[in-house]
Motif scaffolding. Sequence first.
Motif, PDB file in Angstrom:
ATOM      1  N   LYS A 248       0.812  -1.211   0.000  1.00 38.59           N
ATOM      2  CA  LYS A 248       0.000   0.000   0.000  1.00 38.59           C
ATOM      3  C   LYS A 248       0.848   1.264   0.000  1.00 38.59           C
ATOM      4  CE  LYS A 248      -4.020  -1.855   2.380  1.00 38.59           C
ATOM      5  NZ  LYS A 248      -4.852  -1.762   3.576  1.00 38.59           N
ATOM      6  N   THR A 249       2.077   1.213   0.502  1.00 34.23           N
ATOM      7  CA  THR A 249       2.939   2.379   0.568  1.00 34.23           C
ATOM      8  C   THR A 249       3.370   2.740  -0.843  1.00 34.23           C
ATOM      9  OG1 THR A 249       3.725   1.688   2.724  1.00 34.23           O
ATOM     10  CG2 THR A 249       5.005   3.353   1.600  1.00 34.23           C
ATOM     11  N   LYS A 250       2.993   3.959  -1.283  1.00 31.30           N
ATOM     12  CA  LYS A 250       3.299   4.387  -2.633  1.00 31.30           C
ATOM     13  C   LYS A 250       4.475   5.346  -2.626  1.00 31.30           C
ATOM     14  CE  LYS A 250       1.288   6.231  -6.779  1.00 31.30           C
ATOM     15  NZ  LYS A 250       0.120   6.670  -7.475  1.00 31.30           N
ATOM     16  N   THR A 251       5.326   5.236  -3.615  1.00 30.95           N
ATOM     17  CA  THR A 251       6.468   6.122  -3.769  1.00 30.95           C
ATOM     18  C   THR A 251       6.217   7.038  -4.952  1.00 30.95           C
ATOM     19  OG1 THR A 251       7.947   4.451  -2.859  1.00 30.95           O
ATOM     20  CG2 THR A 251       8.956   6.201  -4.135  1.00 30.95           C
ATOM     21  N   TYR A 252       6.494   8.321  -4.757  1.00 31.71           N
ATOM     22  CA  TYR A 252       6.310   9.328  -5.796  1.00 31.71           C
ATOM     23  C   TYR A 252       7.689   9.738  -6.316  1.00 31.71           C
ATOM     24  CZ  TYR A 252       1.742   9.455  -3.593  1.00 31.71           C
ATOM     25  OH  TYR A 252       0.526   9.101  -3.070  1.00 31.71           O
TER      26      TYR A 252
ATOM     27  N   ASP B 281      23.431   9.895  -8.591  1.00 35.94           N
ATOM     28  CA  ASP B 281      23.985  10.182  -9.912  1.00 35.94           C
ATOM     29  C   ASP B 281      23.097  11.087 -10.758  1.00 35.94           C
ATOM     30  OD1 ASP B 281      26.083   8.563  -9.234  1.00 35.94           O
ATOM     31  OD2 ASP B 281      25.207   6.781 -10.144  1.00 35.94           O
ATOM     32  N   THR B 282      21.828  11.114 -10.449  1.00 39.24           N
ATOM     33  CA  THR B 282      20.891  11.933 -11.213  1.00 39.24           C
ATOM     34  C   THR B 282      20.160  12.875 -10.265  1.00 39.24           C
ATOM     35  OG1 THR B 282      19.130  10.311 -10.951  1.00 39.24           O
ATOM     36  CG2 THR B 282      20.510  10.103 -12.917  1.00 39.24           C
ATOM     37  N   PRO B 283      19.719  14.027 -10.761  1.00 43.79           N
ATOM     38  CA  PRO B 283      18.970  14.947  -9.896  1.00 43.79           C
ATOM     39  C   PRO B 283      17.531  14.470  -9.722  1.00 43.79           C
ATOM     40  CG  PRO B 283      19.189  15.894 -12.064  1.00 43.79           C
ATOM     41  CD  PRO B 283      19.959  14.600 -12.082  1.00 43.79           C
ATOM     42  N   SER B 284      17.365  13.434  -8.927  1.00 40.43           N
ATOM     43  CA  SER B 284      16.031  12.874  -8.697  1.00 40.43           C
ATOM     44  C   SER B 284      15.793  12.719  -7.204  1.00 40.43           C
ATOM     45  CB  SER B 284      15.886  11.523  -9.394  1.00 40.43           C
ATOM     46  OG  SER B 284      16.767  10.592  -8.825  1.00 40.43           O
ATOM     47  N   ILE B 285      14.507  12.667  -6.863  1.00 42.89           N
ATOM     48  CA  ILE B 285      14.119  12.478  -5.467  1.00 42.89           C
ATOM     49  C   ILE B 285      12.836  11.653  -5.448  1.00 42.89           C
ATOM     50  CG2 ILE B 285      12.848  14.665  -5.340  1.00 42.89           C
ATOM     51  CD1 ILE B 285      13.965  14.944  -2.447  1.00 42.89           C
ATOM     52  N   ASP B 286      12.768  10.678  -4.574  1.00 42.75           N
ATOM     53  CA  ASP B 286      11.592   9.821  -4.421  1.00 42.75           C
ATOM     54  C   ASP B 286      11.023  10.025  -3.022  1.00 42.75           C
ATOM     55  OD1 ASP B 286      12.201   8.819  -6.921  1.00 42.75           O
ATOM     56  OD2 ASP B 286      13.176   7.027  -6.152  1.00 42.75           O
ATOM     57  N   PHE B 287       9.714  10.244  -2.950  1.00 41.27           N
ATOM     58  CA  PHE B 287       9.052  10.463  -1.667  1.00 41.27           C
ATOM     59  C   PHE B 287       8.148   9.292  -1.333  1.00 41.27           C
ATOM     60  CE2 PHE B 287       9.805  14.858  -3.132  1.00 41.27           C
ATOM     61  CZ  PHE B 287      10.493  15.345  -2.044  1.00 41.27           C
ATOM     62  N   THR B 288       8.209   8.856  -0.069  1.00 34.41           N
ATOM     63  CA  THR B 288       7.345   7.800   0.452  1.00 34.41           C
ATOM     64  C   THR B 288       6.718   8.309   1.746  1.00 34.41           C
ATOM     65  OG1 THR B 288       8.882   6.156  -0.428  1.00 34.41           O
ATOM     66  CG2 THR B 288       7.253   5.385   1.159  1.00 34.41           C
TER      67      THR B 288
ATOM     68  N   ASN C  46       7.484  12.977 -12.263  1.00 36.36           N
ATOM     69  CA  ASN C  46       7.718  12.153 -13.444  1.00 36.36           C
ATOM     70  C   ASN C  46       6.411  11.617 -14.013  1.00 36.36           C
ATOM     71  OD1 ASN C  46      10.391  12.639 -12.937  1.00 36.36           O
ATOM     72  ND2 ASN C  46      10.858  10.562 -12.256  1.00 36.36           N
ATOM     73  N   ALA C  47       5.375  11.509 -13.197  1.00 36.37           N
ATOM     74  CA  ALA C  47       4.096  10.960 -13.636  1.00 36.37           C
ATOM     75  C   ALA C  47       3.194  12.042 -14.232  1.00 36.37           C
ATOM     76  CB  ALA C  47       3.390  10.280 -12.480  1.00 36.37           C
ATOM     77  N   THR C  48       3.030  13.161 -13.525  1.00 36.96           N
ATOM     78  CA  THR C  48       2.077  14.187 -13.965  1.00 36.96           C
ATOM     79  C   THR C  48       2.733  15.352 -14.691  1.00 36.96           C
ATOM     80  OG1 THR C  48       2.222  15.425 -11.900  1.00 36.96           O
ATOM     81  CG2 THR C  48       0.563  13.669 -12.020  1.00 36.96           C
ATOM     82  N   LYS C  49       4.067  15.447 -14.630  1.00 36.31           N
ATOM     83  CA  LYS C  49       4.843  16.535 -15.241  1.00 36.31           C
ATOM     84  C   LYS C  49       4.540  17.900 -14.624  1.00 36.31           C
ATOM     85  CE  LYS C  49       6.606  13.592 -18.105  1.00 36.31           C
ATOM     86  NZ  LYS C  49       7.702  12.829 -17.592  1.00 36.31           N
ATOM     87  N   LYS C  50       3.959  17.919 -13.426  1.00 34.10           N
ATOM     88  CA  LYS C  50       3.676  19.171 -12.718  1.00 34.10           C
ATOM     89  C   LYS C  50       4.792  19.466 -11.728  1.00 34.10           C
ATOM     90  CE  LYS C  50      -1.334  18.952 -13.000  1.00 34.10           C
ATOM     91  NZ  LYS C  50      -2.588  18.966 -12.248  1.00 34.10           N
ATOM     92  N   ASN C  51       5.065  20.739 -11.517  1.00 37.21           N
ATOM     93  CA  ASN C  51       6.072  21.157 -10.546  1.00 37.21           C
ATOM     94  C   ASN C  51       5.473  21.186  -9.150  1.00 37.21           C
ATOM     95  OD1 ASN C  51       7.819  21.456 -12.647  1.00 37.21           O
ATOM     96  ND2 ASN C  51       7.714  23.681 -12.711  1.00 37.21           N
ATOM     97  N   ARG C  52       6.241  20.755  -8.178  1.00 39.68           N
ATOM     98  CA  ARG C  52       5.840  20.777  -6.762  1.00 39.68           C
ATOM     99  C   ARG C  52       7.016  21.289  -5.950  1.00 39.68           C
ATOM    100  NH1 ARG C  52       0.860  20.093  -7.668  1.00 39.68           N
ATOM    101  NH2 ARG C  52       0.040  18.034  -8.078  1.00 39.68           N
ATOM    102  N   ALA C  53       6.703  21.952  -4.850  1.00 38.06           N
ATOM    103  CA  ALA C  53       7.735  22.404  -3.924  1.00 38.06           C
ATOM    104  C   ALA C  53       7.572  21.638  -2.623  1.00 38.06           C
ATOM    105  CB  ALA C  53       7.609  23.899  -3.682  1.00 38.06           C
ATOM    106  N   PHE C  54       8.692  21.232  -2.050  1.00 40.96           N
ATOM    107  CA  PHE C  54       8.701  20.494  -0.794  1.00 40.96           C
ATOM    108  C   PHE C  54       9.625  21.189   0.190  1.00 40.96           C
ATOM    109  CE2 PHE C  54       7.464  17.414  -3.958  1.00 40.96           C
ATOM    110  CZ  PHE C  54       6.466  16.692  -3.339  1.00 40.96           C
TER     111      PHE C  54
END
Length: 132
Positions: A35-39, A72-79, A101-109
Motif C-alpha cells: 500500500k505504501t506508494k512512492t512518488y 547520480d541523477t537529480p532525482s528524489i523519491d518520496f514515500t 515524473n508521472a504528472t509533469k507538474k512542478n511541486r515544492a517540498f
Amino acid sequence: MEESQLKKLATIFAGTILALPIFAAIPVSTANAAKTKTYHFSILTSDFYDKGRVYHTKDHAVTVYRAAIGADTPSIDFTARGKLKAATTYYVTQYVKAKSNATKKNRAFLYVKNHGWVQSTKLVKGAFQQAD
C-alpha cells in the motif's frame, strides 16, 4: 496429574513461550507494504536555509514524506511516513522544487526539521497563533 505428565506439560509450555518471539517477527500480511506508494520527481532547484524558517500547520494533520535523493541523477523519491500534528509550529531547513515524473507538474517540498519532507502548500509561514 502425575509427575511425568506435569513435566511434559511444562516442557510444552516452555517451548511455546520461547517460540512466541519468532512468530511475532513474521509479518502477518505483506499487503501493508504494498500500500505504501512512492512518488518519483526530478529535482529542478534546491536550497538550504542557514537558520530554520518558522512555519505552522493549519487545522488538519499534514502528511510527512521520507525522501531518497538520487546520487547520480537529480532525482528524489518520496514515500509517506506519517503525519505532522495540526495547529503546531515547525522549523524548515531545506527547500526542493521538483517536477513529477508521472504528472509533469512542478511541486515544492520543505524539509521540516526532525520530521521529514512536506508539500510547501500544506504549511503556512510564521508561528502558529491560537485564534481568539
